[in-house]
Every structure is written in C-alpha cells, then in structure tokens.
Design a protein around this motif. Sequence first.
Motif, PDB file in Angstrom:
ATOM      1  N   VAL A 144     -14.376   9.465   3.587  1.00  0.00           N
ATOM      2  CA  VAL A 144     -15.074  10.219   2.546  1.00  0.00           C
ATOM      3  C   VAL A 144     -14.113  10.530   1.402  1.00  0.00           C
ATOM      4  O   VAL A 144     -12.901  10.551   1.583  1.00  0.00           O
ATOM      5  CB  VAL A 144     -15.690  11.530   3.098  1.00  0.00           C
ATOM      6  N   SER A 145     -14.680  10.757   0.253  1.00  0.00           N
ATOM      7  CA  SER A 145     -13.904  11.109  -0.934  1.00  0.00           C
ATOM      8  C   SER A 145     -14.110  12.577  -1.258  1.00  0.00           C
ATOM      9  O   SER A 145     -15.121  13.176  -0.864  1.00  0.00           O
ATOM     10  CB  SER A 145     -14.360  10.269  -2.135  1.00  0.00           C
ATOM     11  N   ALA A 146     -13.183  13.139  -1.982  1.00  0.00           N
ATOM     12  CA  ALA A 146     -13.317  14.528  -2.426  1.00  0.00           C
ATOM     13  C   ALA A 146     -14.656  14.687  -3.139  1.00  0.00           C
ATOM     14  O   ALA A 146     -15.019  13.860  -3.981  1.00  0.00           O
ATOM     15  CB  ALA A 146     -12.169  14.904  -3.350  1.00  0.00           C
ATOM     16  N   GLY A 147     -15.407  15.712  -2.776  1.00  0.00           N
ATOM     17  CA  GLY A 147     -16.715  15.958  -3.382  1.00  0.00           C
ATOM     18  C   GLY A 147     -17.878  15.436  -2.567  1.00  0.00           C
ATOM     19  O   GLY A 147     -19.022  15.845  -2.796  1.00  0.00           O
ATOM     20  N   ASP A 148     -17.625  14.533  -1.609  1.00  0.00           N
ATOM     21  CA  ASP A 148     -18.705  14.054  -0.737  1.00  0.00           C
ATOM     22  C   ASP A 148     -19.178  15.203   0.157  1.00  0.00           C
ATOM     23  O   ASP A 148     -18.395  16.058   0.567  1.00  0.00           O
ATOM     24  CB  ASP A 148     -18.234  12.903   0.158  1.00  0.00           C
ATOM     25  N   ILE A 149     -20.466  15.209   0.482  1.00  0.00           N
ATOM     26  CA  ILE A 149     -21.047  16.250   1.339  1.00  0.00           C
ATOM     27  C   ILE A 149     -20.736  15.921   2.796  1.00  0.00           C
ATOM     28  O   ILE A 149     -21.113  14.857   3.290  1.00  0.00           O
ATOM     29  CB  ILE A 149     -22.570  16.353   1.142  1.00  0.00           C
ATOM     30  N   LEU A 150     -20.048  16.842   3.474  1.00  0.00           N
ATOM     31  CA  LEU A 150     -19.715  16.656   4.885  1.00  0.00           C
ATOM     32  C   LEU A 150     -20.841  17.135   5.794  1.00  0.00           C
ATOM     33  O   LEU A 150     -21.205  16.469   6.756  1.00  0.00           O
ATOM     34  CB  LEU A 150     -18.440  17.425   5.239  1.00  0.00           C
ATOM     35  N   CYS A 151     -21.360  18.331   5.492  1.00  0.00           N
ATOM     36  CA  CYS A 151     -22.379  18.921   6.352  1.00  0.00           C
ATOM     37  C   CYS A 151     -23.130  20.003   5.591  1.00  0.00           C
ATOM     38  O   CYS A 151     -22.782  20.321   4.449  1.00  0.00           O
ATOM     39  CB  CYS A 151     -21.738  19.515   7.609  1.00  0.00           C
ATOM     40  N   VAL A 180     -29.241  27.604   3.056  1.00  0.00           N
ATOM     41  CA  VAL A 180     -28.509  26.406   3.467  1.00  0.00           C
ATOM     42  C   VAL A 180     -27.574  25.992   2.328  1.00  0.00           C
ATOM     43  O   VAL A 180     -27.985  25.905   1.171  1.00  0.00           O
ATOM     44  CB  VAL A 180     -29.483  25.256   3.821  1.00  0.00           C
ATOM     45  N   THR A 181     -26.310  25.757   2.688  1.00  0.00           N
ATOM     46  CA  THR A 181     -25.281  25.405   1.721  1.00  0.00           C
ATOM     47  C   THR A 181     -24.624  24.097   2.131  1.00  0.00           C
ATOM     48  O   THR A 181     -24.316  23.901   3.307  1.00  0.00           O
ATOM     49  CB  THR A 181     -24.198  26.516   1.662  1.00  0.00           C
ATOM     50  N   GLU A 182     -24.416  23.205   1.162  1.00  0.00           N
ATOM     51  CA  GLU A 182     -23.717  21.950   1.423  1.00  0.00           C
ATOM     52  C   GLU A 182     -22.214  22.198   1.366  1.00  0.00           C
ATOM     53  O   GLU A 182     -21.720  22.862   0.455  1.00  0.00           O
ATOM     54  CB  GLU A 182     -24.099  20.898   0.386  1.00  0.00           C
ATOM     55  N   ILE A 183     -21.489  21.650   2.336  1.00  0.00           N
ATOM     56  CA  ILE A 183     -20.037  21.769   2.383  1.00  0.00           C
ATOM     57  C   ILE A 183     -19.442  20.432   1.969  1.00  0.00           C
ATOM     58  O   ILE A 183     -19.746  19.391   2.561  1.00  0.00           O
ATOM     59  CB  ILE A 183     -19.556  22.157   3.798  1.00  0.00           C
ATOM     60  N   GLU A 184     -18.597  20.462   0.929  1.00  0.00           N
ATOM     61  CA  GLU A 184     -18.015  19.240   0.373  1.00  0.00           C
ATOM     62  C   GLU A 184     -16.597  19.034   0.895  1.00  0.00           C
ATOM     63  O   GLU A 184     -15.881  19.993   1.193  1.00  0.00           O
ATOM     64  CB  GLU A 184     -17.937  19.343  -1.155  1.00  0.00           C
ATOM     65  N   ALA A 185     -16.191  17.771   0.941  1.00  0.00           N
ATOM     66  CA  ALA A 185     -14.798  17.437   1.237  1.00  0.00           C
ATOM     67  C   ALA A 185     -13.941  17.882   0.063  1.00  0.00           C
ATOM     68  O   ALA A 185     -14.321  17.698  -1.089  1.00  0.00           O
ATOM     69  CB  ALA A 185     -14.665  15.931   1.452  1.00  0.00           C
TER      70      ALA A 185
END
Length: 80
Positions: A30-37, A45-50
């Motif tokens: 994954v790259s910085a900014g991609d959604i992990l979970c 609900v909140t998206e957690i980014e790399a």
Amino acid sequence: MNIRITMPKLNDDMESGILCQWNVEEGDTVSAGDILCEIEYNKVVTEIEADRDMTIVSLTAEEGDELPCGAELATAEVSA
C-alpha cells in the motif's frame, strides 16, 4: 523494519473502537494515503489511511473486534 498498526485514539473520550472492515489483505503493498480499514466509534465510521508506503505482513485483528486504543490491528514492513 516492521511496524505496528494500532487502533487510533480519535479524540480524548475514545477508549475503544470496532474494526468494521479491512480494505487490505496480508501481502498487499500500500501507499501513503491508501485506506487500510474502517473503524467505528460512537456510531461514526472512520477510514484509517496508511501514513507511509508499506507491505502488510499480518492482520492481527478481525472484522467485528472491539479493541482498546493502542491495540495492534496489524503489522507491516516499511523500508528503512
């Protein structure tokens, strides 16, 4: 170098969150900014980014788990 991906503390009142959904699998790069979970806290609900480029080594938490802030969700490998 391996790093831990942990349950974030989104505000001062947050003590735990629910892991709703993984958007990655073990072995994914994954790259910085991609959604992990996605996590849920207080019905939001909140998206957690790399925060950096990495490869997911293992997912240690499962969807539906309620975990305290700071608990390990996954491990990842980053270049030094």
